[in-house]
Enzyme design. Structure first.
Site, PDB file in Angstrom:
ATOM      1  N   SER A  96       0.828  -1.213   0.000  1.00 44.67           N
ATOM      2  CA  SER A  96       0.000   0.000   0.000  1.00 44.67           C
ATOM      3  C   SER A  96       0.863   1.264   0.000  1.00 44.67           C
ATOM      4  CB  SER A  96      -0.899   0.021   1.239  1.00 44.67           C
ATOM      5  OG  SER A  96      -1.548  -1.210   1.403  1.00 44.67           O
TER       6      SER A  96
HETATM    7  N1  SAH Z   1       0.124  -4.940   4.245  1.00 42.37           N
HETATM    8  C1  SAH Z   1       0.689  -5.426   3.022  1.00 42.37           C
HETATM    9  C2  SAH Z   1      -0.236  -5.173   1.863  1.00 42.37           C
HETATM   10  C3  SAH Z   1      -0.411  -6.398   1.045  1.00 42.37           C
HETATM   11  S1  SAH Z   1      -1.728  -6.364  -0.137  1.00 42.37           S
HETATM   12  C4  SAH Z   1       2.072  -4.870   2.785  1.00 42.37           C
HETATM   13  O1  SAH Z   1       2.535  -4.022   3.570  1.00 42.37           O
HETATM   14  O2  SAH Z   1       2.727  -5.322   1.852  1.00 42.37           O
HETATM   15  C5  SAH Z   1      -2.962  -7.322   0.669  1.00 42.37           C
HETATM   16  C6  SAH Z   1      -2.629  -8.752   0.954  1.00 42.37           C
HETATM   17  O3  SAH Z   1      -3.820  -9.338   1.467  1.00 42.37           O
HETATM   18  C7  SAH Z   1      -2.227  -9.595  -0.248  1.00 42.37           C
HETATM   19  O4  SAH Z   1      -0.962 -10.115  -0.038  1.00 42.37           O
HETATM   20  C8  SAH Z   1      -3.292 -10.701  -0.285  1.00 42.37           C
HETATM   21  O5  SAH Z   1      -2.787 -11.963  -0.667  1.00 42.37           O
HETATM   22  C9  SAH Z   1      -3.756 -10.714   1.148  1.00 42.37           C
HETATM   23  N2  SAH Z   1      -5.065 -11.316   1.392  1.00 42.37           N
HETATM   24  C10 SAH Z   1      -6.218 -11.225   0.659  1.00 42.37           C
HETATM   25  N3  SAH Z   1      -7.187 -11.950   1.240  1.00 42.37           N
HETATM   26  C11 SAH Z   1      -6.648 -12.506   2.372  1.00 42.37           C
HETATM   27  C12 SAH Z   1      -7.152 -13.374   3.395  1.00 42.37           C
HETATM   28  N4  SAH Z   1      -8.396 -13.848   3.397  1.00 42.37           N
HETATM   29  N5  SAH Z   1      -6.308 -13.736   4.391  1.00 42.37           N
HETATM   30  C13 SAH Z   1      -5.034 -13.298   4.422  1.00 42.37           C
HETATM   31  N6  SAH Z   1      -4.489 -12.491   3.489  1.00 42.37           N
HETATM   32  C14 SAH Z   1      -5.299 -12.095   2.472  1.00 42.37           C
END
Ligand code: SAH
Length: 249
Positions: A96
């Site tokens: 993000s």
């Molecule tokens: N906070 C992260 C942002 C990653 S984007 C950072 O700093 O990089 C959001 C993430 O949510 C993705 O990696 C995706 O695979 C994950 N995601 C989506 N649905 C999910 C679920 N049900 N449980 C765990 N992770 C999930």
């Protein structure tokens, strides 16, 4: 605020263009990507921008200034690590924007006295936000559903040695009951509705911040406060997060 020239600074990914250092300093360098420049000045610029955009919680600004975001992105994107932009982290997911990370964490801390207690993060991704959270909470439980990213986060975070970050591989839609109740829950992925497990696992007095699809079909930041009488929900600004998916992969 006076604009300094040369921002964003271009990081060198070549060890050879490092500014001259004493041999002792060179030997002590632990940067695996061979980044030569001290990134803290660039991070401070990013923090100044966040403050100019209205972010004001000192704990959050301090955390944003402390965590080296460039260590979480691919070497080809290092030059953009401190720009206010989301960046690809593999498997179709993104890290993000700094502004959004700071905004969501500021919302989590609103009304809290000092640091948060236990925090649950859904969507570890590359681990960046978990690292920021580790500065504002006593314990961070972070779940990722994609094995490849869970492992990437583990390797990215190893360098930081954050004893209070617990990385979990699983479906975050189920929360993580073993760590409940949580003072705060934050999701980096947006679903159609808020999973019941998150509400169940939120402590009384706790706050949940998550992107969720609203009545107009667009995503907005949702804030839910759990009080002694139930849940209070507010819908804030529009956002664009990757979808919340169920199951693991
Ligand atoms: N906070 C992260 C942002 C990653 S984007 C950072 O700093 O990089 C959001 C993430 O949510 C993705 O990696 C995706 O695979 C994950 N995601 C989506 N649905 C999910 C679920 N049900 N449980 C765990 N992770 C999930």
């Amino acid at each position: 605020m006076a604009q300094r020239p040369g921002f964003p600074i271009k990081f060198s990914t070549q060890a050879k263009s490092e500014p001259a250092k004493s041999p002792a300093k060179k030997a002590a360098s632990t940067n695996p990507q061979g980044l030569g420049l001290d990134s803290s000045a660039v991070r401070q610029r990013m923090v100044q921008k966040l403050a100019a955009q209205g972010l004001k919680d000192p704990l959050v600004l301090e955390a944003m200034g402390a965590v080296e975001r460039h260590r979480f992105v691919e070497s080809g994107l290092v030059n953009q690590a401190y720009e206010d932009t989301s960046l690809p982290i593999g498997l179709g997911q993104t890290i993000s924007k700094p502004n959004v990370v700071a905004r969501m964490i500021e919302l989590l801390l609103e009304g809290a006295v000092g640091k948060l207690g236990r925090v649950l993060e859904i969507g570890t991704g590359c681990g960046y936000q978990a690292a920021v959270l580790s500065h504002v909470a006593t314990e961070v439980y972070s779940i990722e559903r994609l094995k490849g990213l869970h492992e990437k986060a583990r390797s990215n975070l190893r360098y930081f040695r954050l004893a209070n970050v617990h990385l979990l591989f699983g479906d975050g839609m189920l929360g993580y009951p073993k760590g409940a109740p949580y003072a705060a829950i934050i999701s980096a992925a947006g679903g159609e509705t808020l999973p019941q497990a998150w509400l169940d696992q939120l402590a009384v007095g706790g706050r949940l911040v998550a992107p969720t699809v609203t009545a107009n079909g667009q995503q907005a930041l949702m804030v839910v406060d759990r009080t002694g009488h139930g849940f209070k929900q507010s819908v804030l600004e529009a956002v664009h997060f990757v979808p919340l998916k169920s199951g693991i992969s």
